[in-house]
Design an enzyme around this catalytic site. Structure first.
Site, mmCIF file in Angstrom:
data_model
loop_
_atom_site.group_PDB
_atom_site.id
_atom_site.type_symbol
_atom_site.label_atom_id
_atom_site.label_comp_id
_atom_site.label_asym_id
_atom_site.label_seq_id
_atom_site.Cartn_x
_atom_site.Cartn_y
_atom_site.Cartn_z
ATOM 1 C CG ASN A 152 -0.318 -0.246 2.453
ATOM 2 O OD1 ASN A 152 1.064 -0.151 2.450
ATOM 3 N ND2 ASN A 152 -1.035 -0.571 3.709
ATOM 4 C CG HIS A 309 37.638 -22.384 -31.083
ATOM 5 N ND1 HIS A 309 36.262 -22.740 -31.349
ATOM 6 C CD2 HIS A 309 38.057 -22.776 -32.187
ATOM 7 C CE1 HIS A 309 35.855 -23.045 -32.644
ATOM 8 N NE2 HIS A 309 37.186 -23.363 -33.288
ATOM 9 C CG ASN A 310 36.276 -20.124 -34.323
ATOM 10 O OD1 ASN A 310 37.627 -20.006 -34.876
ATOM 11 N ND2 ASN A 310 35.360 -20.932 -34.860
ATOM 12 C CD GLU A 339 40.893 -19.869 -34.023
ATOM 13 O OE1 GLU A 339 41.106 -20.659 -34.949
ATOM 14 O OE2 GLU A 339 40.039 -20.079 -33.161
ATOM 15 C CG ASP A 341 39.389 -18.240 -37.828
ATOM 16 O OD1 ASP A 341 40.549 -18.652 -37.404
ATOM 17 O OD2 ASP A 341 38.316 -18.970 -37.781
ATOM 18 C CG HIS A 354 33.622 -19.944 -38.356
ATOM 19 N ND1 HIS A 354 32.640 -20.733 -38.176
ATOM 20 C CD2 HIS A 354 34.757 -20.664 -38.728
ATOM 21 C CE1 HIS A 354 33.204 -22.047 -38.020
ATOM 22 N NE2 HIS A 354 34.405 -21.977 -38.281
ATOM 23 C CD GLU A 388 43.790 -21.363 -37.843
ATOM 24 O OE1 GLU A 388 43.506 -21.909 -39.034
ATOM 25 O OE2 GLU A 388 44.326 -21.861 -36.994
#
Length: 793
Positions: A152, A309-310, A339, A341, A354, A388
């Site tokens: 209230n 990774h990636n 990483e 790429d 990717h 990569e």
């Protein structure tokens, strides 16, 4: 002082009108303001309602101008840079991008937030935790604040409102008991309701810890406080601290005791003792391990290295977005190998994504600039860029140009003098350096040639080899981390250690099944990186522990995917200041070691871990609970799992406590035997038992070597107040098993019995006997606790 200064800068509930940018859509006009506790930024209107907020604790950085990735998408807009700023926040370093109506308002927010961030980050962990404990009725689980419980809006809570709030807080107390405490706390003229201060009194009354109270009584000879001598005995006998002085205990009393009378008498009452045990001093994690404490002067191949990774992906491997912010996130999270790429992009600009998927593309140059900015913000130990390379020679030259132009002396390794036929340099020697991992031109190629061929061979399939064209400029940046294929794990890297091999999880699993000891020997000579299988298109993570068991250095995980595997990774590297480098056990760095044997360390004694799971505190309902706060009160139990060598892996659990998430009591001991503690992780998980299954509540994973002995709190990850209270005892299994005092008896042989039996133990002046495999009631626990303490002390 700093947090007070913020009041002069930032607007209150009325808010500031600003435009919130999101994706490529038109910006959203919202009102932004600080909540009344100055703990988070909120905005309205929003479909998220109460969840539309960013906590100040979660803010990493406030940047002025149009620097974020979102602002780049609005490159053609006419936003005044002086009106633009970005707030980077959360585990994944997301950005909240705002445009104010004028430059003064933007500067007010930027300055105010930075003051507020400084005020919070300068507080030590104790003050932060104590503040939250004192404000718990305001900041309780699921955002159920005192004001929200006040239906209230009269600034008071009725008995009915208190009962409803207790249900949401997972507290199941008899209604009569609640009435008694309610009446005792209701001291003002407005009888029949509790104001905020009264509710705080009610809450503290309700939350007095029985387990801690019994420990205090056992060491104080039944007094309602512990004097300095009692405290010294507790620290030495239970917490296994050596050389505890009265001066040290005096500091504890001064820092943690809230009662002025107890402070005057220099004693610690139950509130002070509770404050101390809930502070970082009572945490299960070793305080020394919050900083780098290991030898960092050994060759790189003697360390585990936190790896991603990636790194650029925010989600799955097929359709998700690529973002440079992910590099900032993982580097600040302690990752030391990222990483990249690289593929040919338009206009001669190499891009990162990717390949052969629908993931979005980002510029290679932007990635390197982000790495340059965030590589060494948390620590100075070297970062490895795992390149990569799918680019043509012209764009490889562009990559080399950006690496040199942006990173400058960070990629200059000419000052690191090492003999090529000796070992790799150490993390200490490579501080502040970025190592480029990639292909390198053979030594027999003409030194004046700008490019050349590099033979690429598949694993154990030399006849299927092929060549790639490689730029001389890019090749010259590779020194200690030359990428090579694995051709023979038994003979490879005997001539030089300056190389790295990358294998996917499936191939490494095959090697471990056939030649585990030889894989360990290969990891003693050169670096090895393990990455997820191509079949993990959902960016799921494999279990990293088997690869750590074999000494694999860079076990690359998808940092964008939260869950068990990433939690293990965090626990692993937390043990050395989260610097991304962790010294491997000596047996992995030299000589023969086979992690798959039943007795991997013959002749060495085993270790016994006795964990007494005593109680839980403020355990929330499961996040995915169908009815949310309106659902039933949880029925919690604790599961403890050992993750390490195959011979050591096992799990045990406590019984289920019905209808109590606020302060469940288990009082159960779990016993584990370990062959190799140096590589083991201990995982505490809390579950809610359900007739049709069980629901996950929370977890905390800790390296065995980072655990403190004695009475400790295990705070669940990501939950500031939710914890379980335990006693930790570690024994040499071939040695004499000692007897611990207080509530926990470190009796491994006794506790491991599976049948009911009367056991007689002789210790100095007394003989105690217990009926095993049954839970002692409160009176018996209290009696045994006090009696043993009186005799043994």
């Amino acid at each position: 002082m700093l947090t007070q200064c913020v009041c002069a800068f930032l607007p209150g509930p009325t808010g500031t009108q600003m435009t919130k940018l999101k994706g490529k859509k038109k910006g959203l006009v919202r009102f932004f303001y600080l909540d009344e506790h100055k703990s988070c930024i909120r905005w309205r209107p929003s479909r998220k309602h109460d969840k539309a907020k960013i906590t100040i604790d979660s803010i990493h950085e406030v940047c002025e101008g149009k620097k974020s990735e979102i602002f780049q998408r609005y490159a053609d807009s006419c936003f005044d840079p002086n009106c633009c700023f970005s707030i980077y926040h959360g585990d994944h370093v997301e950005s909240l991008d705002l445009v104010s109506t004028n430059g003064d308002e933007a500067r007010t927010w930027i300055t105010g937030l930075k003051y507020l961030m400084a005020g919070i980050s300068d507080e030590d962990s104790l003050a932060k935790r104590q503040r939250k404990r004192d404000q718990y009725p305001l900041l309780c689980h699921h955002g159920q604040t005192f004001s929200e419980a006040d239906k209230n809006g009269d600034g008071n809570l009725s008995l009915g409102e208190v009962l409803q709030l207790l249900h949401k807080l997972n507290v199941n107390l008899p209604r009569q008991k609640v009435r008694e405490m309610f009446k005792k706390a209701d001291t003002d003229d407005n009888q029949g309701s509790l104001a905020f201060e009264e509710f705080c009194t009610f809450y503290k009354m309700m939350s007095t810890r029985r387990g801690l109270y019994l420990i205090m009584l056992s060491y104080s000879n039944n007094k309602e406080f512990m004097d300095l001598n009692d405290l010294v005995r507790f620290m030495e006998n239970e917490q296994k601290m050596a050389g505890v002085t009265r001066e040290y205990c005096l500091e504890i009393v001064s820092q943690f005791e809230p009662c002025s009378q107890n402070l005057q008498n220099m004693v610690l009452g139950i509130d002070g003792f509770t404050n101390y045990m809930r502070s970082p001093a009572g945490d299960i994690f070793k305080p020394d391990h919050h900083r780098v404490h290991q030898d960092m002067t050994q060759p790189l191949c003697n360390y585990f290295i936190a790896s991603s990774h990636n790194t650029y992906l925010t989600g799955d491997q097929l359709l998700s977005e690529s973002r440079v912010d992910m590099y900032a996130y993982v580097l600040q999270a302690g990752c030391r190998c990222v990483e990249v790429d690289c593929w040919d992009g338009p206009d001669g600009e190499p891009i990162v994504h990717h390949g052969y998927t629908l993931t979005s593309k980002i510029l290679f140059k932007d990635v390197i600039e982000t790495v340059n900015k965030y590589a060494f913000t948390k620590n100075q130990y070297p970062v490895i860029l795992s390149i990569e390379n799918h680019c043509t020679v012209p764009q490889q030259k562009k990559m080399a140009e950006y690496l040199l132009e942006v990173l400058q002396d960070k990629v200059d390794l000419s000052t690191v003098n090492m003999n090529e036929f000796r070992k790799l340099p150490s993390p200490e020697l490579l501080k502040g350096k970025v190592l480029v991992k990639g292909k390198k031109l053979p030594a027999n190629i003409d030194g004046d040639a700008e490019e050349g061929d590099v033979l690429r061979v598949k694993y154990q399939c030399i006849e299927k080899g092929k060549t790639m064209r490689l730029s001389r400029a890019l090749s010259d940046l590779v020194k200690y981390t030359k990428s090579v294929r694995v051709h023979d794990i038994e003979t490879q890297a005997y001539m030089t250690s300056w190389q790295v091999s990358s294998l996917n999880e499936s191939i490494v699993n095959q090697i471990m099944a056939l030649k585990p000891a030889q894989l360990v020997r290969l990891n003693q000579r050169q670096l090895l990186r393990v990455y997820p299988s191509n079949y993990r298109v959902d960016s799921s993570n494999f279990n990293p522990q088997p690869f750590w068991n074999a000494g694999c250095h860079m076990v690359a995980l998808n940092y964008q995917t939260e869950g068990r595997m990433l939690e293990l990774n965090r626990a692993k590297f937390s043990t050395n200041g989260n610097c991304g480098y962790l010294l491997k056990p000596r047996c992995m760095n030299k000589g023969f070691f086979n992690p798959t044997l039943e007795d991997p360390l013959p002749g060495q004694s085993k270790t016994q871990l006795v964990l007494k799971i005593i109680s839980g505190q403020q355990l929330p309902k499961p996040k995915d609970s169908m009815l949310g706060d309106r659902g039933e009160i949880i029925d919690p139990f604790v599961e403890v799992e050992i993750i390490g060598l195959p011979i050591d892996c096992c799990k045990q659990q406590t019984r289920v406590v019905d209808d109590n998430g606020f302060n469940p009591m288990w009082e159960e001991s779990l016993v584990f035997t370990l062959h190799m503690t140096q590589i083991a992780l201990v995982r505490f998980q809390v579950w809610d038992h359900d007739p049709i299954g069980q629901n996950f509540i929370g977890q905390r994973t800790i390296a065995f070597v980072s655990m403190m002995p004695g009475y400790r709190h295990v705070y669940l990850e990501g939950m500031e107040e939710a914890s379980i209270f335990v006693h930790v005892a570690v024994n040499d299994i071939t040695g004499k098993v000692g007897l611990s005092t207080g509530l926990s008896f470190a009796l491994p042989a006794l506790l491991s019995l599976k049948t009911k039996a009367w056991i007689f133990l002789t210790a100095s002046q007394f003989t105690a006997h217990f009926l095993l495999n049954s839970t002692l009631d409160e009176s018996m626990s209290c009696f045994l606790s006090r009696r043993l303490s009186q005799v043994m002390l």
